[in-house]
Design an enzyme around this catalytic site. Structure first.
Site, PDB file in Angstrom:
ATOM      1  N   CYS A 158       7.401   4.230   5.786  1.00  0.00           N
ATOM      2  CA  CYS A 158       6.924   3.690   4.294  1.00  0.00           C
ATOM      3  C   CYS A 158       7.663   3.772   2.807  1.00  0.00           C
ATOM      4  O   CYS A 158       7.742   3.557   2.037  1.00  0.00           O
ATOM      5  CB  CYS A 158       5.790   4.773   4.715  1.00  0.00           C
ATOM      6  SG  CYS A 158       6.524   6.499   3.518  1.00  0.00           S
TER       7      CYS A 158
ATOM      8  N   CYS B  96       0.814  -0.931  -0.094  1.00  0.00           N
ATOM      9  CA  CYS B  96       0.277   0.080  -0.293  1.00  0.00           C
ATOM     10  C   CYS B  96       0.692   1.006  -0.082  1.00  0.00           C
ATOM     11  O   CYS B  96       0.873   1.994  -0.920  1.00  0.00           O
ATOM     12  CB  CYS B  96      -1.106  -0.370   1.245  1.00  0.00           C
ATOM     13  SG  CYS B  96      -2.094   1.778   1.076  1.00  0.00           S
ATOM     14  N   CYS B  97       1.498   0.954   1.220  1.00  0.00           N
ATOM     15  CA  CYS B  97       2.761   2.268   1.041  1.00  0.00           C
ATOM     16  C   CYS B  97       3.517   2.338  -0.575  1.00  0.00           C
ATOM     17  O   CYS B  97       3.324   4.152  -0.470  1.00  0.00           O
ATOM     18  CB  CYS B  97       3.830   2.046   2.156  1.00  0.00           C
ATOM     19  SG  CYS B  97       3.459   2.910   3.787  1.00  0.00           S
TER      20      CYS B  97
ATOM     21  N   CYS C  98      -1.098   7.846   7.660  1.00  0.00           N
ATOM     22  CA  CYS C  98      -2.675   7.352   7.714  1.00  0.00           C
ATOM     23  C   CYS C  98      -3.389   7.025   8.898  1.00  0.00           C
ATOM     24  O   CYS C  98      -2.828   6.473   9.547  1.00  0.00           O
ATOM     25  CB  CYS C  98      -2.704   6.290   5.668  1.00  0.00           C
ATOM     26  SG  CYS C  98      -1.585   7.258   4.287  1.00  0.00           S
TER      27      CYS C  98
ATOM     28  N   CYS D 280      -3.434   3.218   9.600  1.00  0.00           N
ATOM     29  CA  CYS D 280      -1.985   2.453  10.010  1.00  0.00           C
ATOM     30  C   CYS D 280      -1.280   3.608  11.908  1.00  0.00           C
ATOM     31  O   CYS D 280      -0.097   3.570  11.857  1.00  0.00           O
ATOM     32  CB  CYS D 280      -0.797   2.510   8.996  1.00  0.00           C
ATOM     33  SG  CYS D 280      -1.033   2.006   7.720  1.00  0.00           S
TER      34      CYS D 280
END
Ligand code: SF4
Length: 231
Positions: free
Chosen positions: A227, A119-120, A201, A204
């Site tokens: 990240c 995702c990062c 985010c 997280c």
């Protein structure tokens, strides 16, 4: 070092050898952050941006006093806290920023649920790559005191792309930051007061107990501490 501009033209900037970067780091170790920013602006503006997390606006406050038109980049992953997005607007208005918000395209599923490992890189890093097109250098508010993984962070370095990465606040303590915020009335993300000393985010980022590692609330339960933006 060369950057390719949107027009197809190239811009050249001075190359620094490893030895020259080491010498700059030695020199800047005891220099004020504003001196580091002045050097970076002199070398690279306008082919440099400042990456902002919007936890607070300390680096922005320092940078715009050196160069008011410096480009400030905020990556909107679509997964931020509402308070962070409000802080973006507060800071934009407060400083009249040259702000560039890079927003991740809508996804059919939430990436942080469907593919948390990537995702990062798909959200944050891909947008940062866009932000750095045509740039020779970038600045961030990364500090050594933020986490055990950051204790050796240089003030000036070359990133994995070969661009110059400048961390003018690398030597600042938490007390330096809070003192500067108080002295200069710097906007701060309201989540800081609610136990979030490091804000990423929403899915997280968790609050941390007073005195705990400020970044221990990031990616709780995952084998991840960064990240990848600062590698
Ligand atoms: S911090 Fe979490 S939600 Fe944000 S980009 Fe990284 S994995 Fe995705």
């Amino acid at each position: 070092m060369t950057a390719l501009l949107g027009s197809g033209a190239h811009v050249h900037a001075p190359e620094f050898s490893d030895a020259e970067l080491a010498e700059l780091n030695r020199k800047f170790e005891s220099a004020p952050a504003s001196a580091v920013i002045e050097w970076a602006v002199e070398q690279y503006h306008p082919f440099m941006c400042l990456a902002a997390s919007m936890t607070d606006a300390v680096l922005i406050d320092l940078a715009i006093k050196v160069e008011p038109s410096i480009e400030v980049v905020f990556i909107d992953t679509r997964y931020h806290f509402p308070e962070t997005l409000e802080t973006v607007e507060t800071v934009r208005r407060h400083y009249g920023l040259n702000l560039r918000v890079l927003t991740v395209a809508p996804q059919p599923v939430d990436l942080w649920q469907a593919d948390p490992v990537n995702c990062c890189s798909q959200a944050k890093i891909a947008q940062m790559e866009r932000a750095l097109v045509g740039k020779l250098a970038w600045m961030s508010g990364l500090r050594r005191a933020e986490a055990p993984t950051r204790t050796k962070a240089p003030i000036v370095a070359r990133d994995l792309r070969g661009l110059v990465k400048v961390n003018p606040l690398a030597t600042w303590s938490d007390l330096d930051v809070s003192g500067y915020i108080a002295d200069h009335h710097v906007p701060v993300n309201p989540l800081v007061e609610q136990g979030y000393p490091s804000i990423g985010c929403r899915p997280c980022t968790h609050p941390v107990a007073p005195g705990a590692d400020p970044r221990s609330g990031r990616w709780v339960g995952q084998d991840k501490t960064e990240c990848g933006l600062h590698l």
